[in-house]
Design a protein around this motif. Structure first.
Motif, PDB file in Angstrom:
ATOM      1  N   ASP A  38       0.680  -0.981  -0.066  1.00 44.31           N
ATOM      2  CA  ASP A  38      -0.073   0.137   0.113  1.00 44.31           C
ATOM      3  C   ASP A  38       0.795   1.061  -0.116  1.00 44.31           C
ATOM      4  O   ASP A  38       1.955   1.266   0.365  1.00 44.31           O
ATOM      5  N   MET A  39       0.479   2.235  -0.476  1.00 42.34           N
ATOM      6  CA  MET A  39       0.977   3.670  -0.584  1.00 42.34           C
ATOM      7  C   MET A  39       2.152   3.872  -1.358  1.00 42.34           C
ATOM      8  O   MET A  39       2.972   4.920  -1.152  1.00 42.34           O
ATOM      9  N   THR A  40       2.579   2.916  -2.026  1.00 42.60           N
ATOM     10  CA  THR A  40       4.050   2.924  -2.883  1.00 42.60           C
ATOM     11  C   THR A  40       3.596   3.268  -4.169  1.00 42.60           C
ATOM     12  O   THR A  40       2.520   3.298  -4.606  1.00 42.60           O
ATOM     13  N   SER A  41       4.470   3.938  -5.077  1.00 38.85           N
ATOM     14  CA  SER A  41       4.066   4.716  -6.237  1.00 38.85           C
ATOM     15  C   SER A  41       3.664   3.754  -7.141  1.00 38.85           C
ATOM     16  O   SER A  41       2.705   3.986  -7.926  1.00 38.85           O
ATOM     17  N   GLY A  42       4.322   2.731  -7.327  1.00 39.98           N
ATOM     18  CA  GLY A  42       3.711   1.760  -8.508  1.00 39.98           C
ATOM     19  C   GLY A  42       2.325   1.206  -8.145  1.00 39.98           C
ATOM     20  O   GLY A  42       1.621   1.081  -9.098  1.00 39.98           O
ATOM     21  N   CYS A  43       2.424   0.784  -6.897  1.00 38.92           N
ATOM     22  CA  CYS A  43       0.960   0.125  -6.330  1.00 38.92           C
ATOM     23  C   CYS A  43      -0.252   1.177  -6.384  1.00 38.92           C
ATOM     24  O   CYS A  43      -1.316   0.881  -6.829  1.00 38.92           O
ATOM     25  N   THR A  44       0.052   2.605  -6.314  1.00 36.68           N
ATOM     26  CA  THR A  44      -1.003   3.550  -6.114  1.00 36.68           C
ATOM     27  C   THR A  44      -1.270   3.845  -7.665  1.00 36.68           C
ATOM     28  O   THR A  44      -2.412   4.084  -8.143  1.00 36.68           O
ATOM     29  N   ASP A  71      -1.883  -4.891   6.399  1.00 39.50           N
ATOM     30  CA  ASP A  71      -3.160  -5.269   7.346  1.00 39.50           C
ATOM     31  C   ASP A  71      -4.248  -4.415   6.800  1.00 39.50           C
ATOM     32  O   ASP A  71      -4.384  -3.563   6.056  1.00 39.50           O
ATOM     33  N   ALA A  72      -5.428  -4.647   7.736  1.00 37.88           N
ATOM     34  CA  ALA A  72      -6.758  -4.360   7.217  1.00 37.88           C
ATOM     35  C   ALA A  72      -6.557  -2.587   7.375  1.00 37.88           C
ATOM     36  O   ALA A  72      -7.197  -1.842   6.677  1.00 37.88           O
ATOM     37  N   LYS A  73      -5.991  -2.235   8.648  1.00 38.85           N
ATOM     38  CA  LYS A  73      -5.731  -0.796   8.682  1.00 38.85           C
ATOM     39  C   LYS A  73      -5.178   0.035   7.572  1.00 38.85           C
ATOM     40  O   LYS A  73      -5.520   1.053   7.135  1.00 38.85           O
ATOM     41  N   SER A  74      -3.972  -0.638   7.131  1.00 39.49           N
ATOM     42  CA  SER A  74      -3.190  -0.135   5.859  1.00 39.49           C
ATOM     43  C   SER A  74      -4.094  -0.034   4.924  1.00 39.49           C
ATOM     44  O   SER A  74      -3.986   0.913   4.049  1.00 39.49           O
ATOM     45  N   HIS A  75      -5.039  -1.132   4.596  1.00 36.03           N
ATOM     46  CA  HIS A  75      -5.889  -1.232   3.339  1.00 36.03           C
ATOM     47  C   HIS A  75      -6.710  -0.068   3.515  1.00 36.03           C
ATOM     48  O   HIS A  75      -7.244   0.623   2.346  1.00 36.03           O
ATOM     49  N   ILE A  79      -7.299   2.856   0.632  1.00 39.68           N
ATOM     50  CA  ILE A  79      -8.780   2.989   0.045  1.00 39.68           C
ATOM     51  C   ILE A  79      -9.163   4.357   0.075  1.00 39.68           C
ATOM     52  O   ILE A  79      -9.629   4.988  -0.870  1.00 39.68           O
ATOM     53  N   GLU A  80      -9.183   4.946   1.306  1.00 38.50           N
ATOM     54  CA  GLU A  80      -9.684   6.171   1.670  1.00 38.50           C
ATOM     55  C   GLU A  80      -8.926   7.391   0.728  1.00 38.50           C
ATOM     56  O   GLU A  80      -9.370   8.249   0.289  1.00 38.50           O
ATOM     57  N   ILE A  89      -7.825  -7.248   0.055  1.00 41.40           N
ATOM     58  CA  ILE A  89      -7.565  -8.351   1.055  1.00 41.40           C
ATOM     59  C   ILE A  89      -6.315  -8.413   1.649  1.00 41.40           C
ATOM     60  O   ILE A  89      -5.180  -7.926   1.184  1.00 41.40           O
ATOM     61  N   ALA A  90      -6.424  -8.230   3.014  1.00 41.15           N
ATOM     62  CA  ALA A  90      -5.231  -8.229   3.680  1.00 41.15           C
ATOM     63  C   ALA A  90      -4.590  -9.537   4.225  1.00 41.15           C
ATOM     64  O   ALA A  90      -4.967 -10.342   5.166  1.00 41.15           O
TER      65      ALA A  90
END
Length: 149
Positions: A38-44, A71-75, A79-80, A89-90
């Motif tokens: 989550d939050m990395t340039s390629g994945c974003t 984890d769910a919190k990171s997801h 998402i937000e 899915i976490a």
């Protein structure tokens, strides 16, 4: 997992802690995309490309599900922040990444580490893997087009 294999029924828990099952998407093709973090340039870039083309993907009969070991919190934050309209899915226990064969040794700047290979599985209405877009093929900024072609 290879083309022609039946995908597992239970995929894991999403960002809300809900169990995601393949049968929840009966009659639809599922785009199950594995991404490193989550939050990395390629994945974003990849998630936002799927978001921007989500209506077109749904119109073509696809449902999108993202998977990473975050984890769910990171997801929830991912998402937000990026207004993602699909579930993530976490896979914190590495069950799904290992089952699909997308977990392994990677290297960056000469440093070796274990991680997720960016891979997309297209699963047909019967739960069978119909196509795999491999790590070398995935174009993060144009991924929806790759799926639709």
């Amino acid at each position: 997992m290879n083309v022609g294999d039946k995908a597992p029924e239970i995929l894991g828990l999403n960002e809300k802690g809900e169990e995601i099952r393949l049968s929840d998407y009966k009659g639809k093709k599922v785009v199950l995309y594995f991404y490193p973090k989550d939050m990395t340039s390629g994945c974003t870039a990849q998630a936002c490309n799927l978001r921007d083309n989500y209506a077109e993907l749904r119109a073509a009969g696809y449902e999108v599900i993202g998977v990473s070991i975050n984890d769910a919190k990171s997801h929830q934050k991912f998402i937000e922040k990026n207004e993602l309209p699909f579930t993530l899915i976490a896979d914190t226990n590495l069950k799904l990444v290992q089952e699909f064969g997308v977990w392994g040794e990677k290297s960056m700047y000469g440093r070796k580490y274990m991680g997720t290979f960016r891979t997309t599985f297209i699963i047909n209405e019967e739960g069978v893997i119909e196509r795999i877009i491999s790590p070398k093929e995935v174009k993060t900024k144009d991924h929806a087009k790759q799926i639709l072609q």
